[in-house]
Design an enzyme around this catalytic site. Sequence first.
Site, PDB file in Angstrom:
ATOM      1  N   SER A  28      34.833  38.593  42.700  1.00  0.00           N
ATOM      2  CA  SER A  28      33.488  38.908  43.188  1.00  0.00           C
ATOM      3  C   SER A  28      32.950  40.237  42.694  1.00  0.00           C
ATOM      4  O   SER A  28      31.742  40.392  42.500  1.00  0.00           O
ATOM      5  CB  SER A  28      33.460  38.872  44.728  1.00  0.00           C
TER       6      SER A  28
ATOM      7  N   HIS B  89      32.173  44.856  45.749  1.00  0.00           N
ATOM      8  CA  HIS B  89      30.883  44.241  45.449  1.00  0.00           C
ATOM      9  C   HIS B  89      29.882  45.307  45.006  1.00  0.00           C
ATOM     10  O   HIS B  89      29.186  45.148  44.002  1.00  0.00           O
ATOM     11  CB  HIS B  89      30.334  43.509  46.671  1.00  0.00           C
TER      12      HIS B  89
END
Length: 274
Positions: free
Chosen positions: A169, A215
Amino acid sequence: MTSFPYGVVRVVIMQNGFNRFGNFNNRSPLRTLVNPQEIRKSWRSGGPVITGSIIVVCVAVWLIEIILRFLAPEAYMDFVFGGVVSPSLVLMNPWRIFTSMFLHSTNVLHVLFNMMALWSVGPLLERLMGHWQYCALYFISGLGGAVGLTLWAVIEPAPGWYTYALGASGAIFGLFGAVMVVFRRVGADIRPMLIWIGINFLMPFVISGIAWQAHVGGFVTGIALTELLTNGIPRLKRKSVATRMWIYGGFIVAALIVILVLCNMSNPRLNLSL
């Protein structure tokens, strides 16, 4: 090639109807991921060969994890924890930055969600940037995700330094940032994408155990690198995207490494080992 291919971006948007975030180039047949002839053809035409390869490897590694977890739990623990990234180990075991990007939790939703997100944005960027430039963006963004984790460890030492993370991610958020920069530059409607990104950023407040720091790190890195590629030093705009990626990508990597080294001055595990 004198600049980032904005004309190509506009053509791709018109041809594929990229007015909605979920409609990014996901029409490529899955046979291009396994058929050698299709792979070569897709490579020559700018198809999503790198994106497909990453997906295949991530899914294969996830299947190995599942098998090991049920048949050899100790081997599973060694396999996973030997590859996850942790701020306290990032300088001593730098390869973890990259191995962690191919590992996922055994929860199928983790790998499924990440691979769907990658397939939604990866093919477009790979076509626009070229295979190797796109590959560099992906892994540099993953490095940015590890830096995000390490910066948070400095701010929040406990349990920050001993946090372990795995998954693609961080790199995928870098691709989100890159798409946002390119689409904003050509005047495309990015509101649906911003909503999607916002939902992803809010997920850690709903679901525990998500490394939101990675992230943020990947997202900021992807934006910074793409901004340099598209709006960097004027004299370099006449250079190819590949040349600019070498220059700007090298600069970003060097900057991220410096940040990691400076942050690790307060790494308790490193200080103990000294």
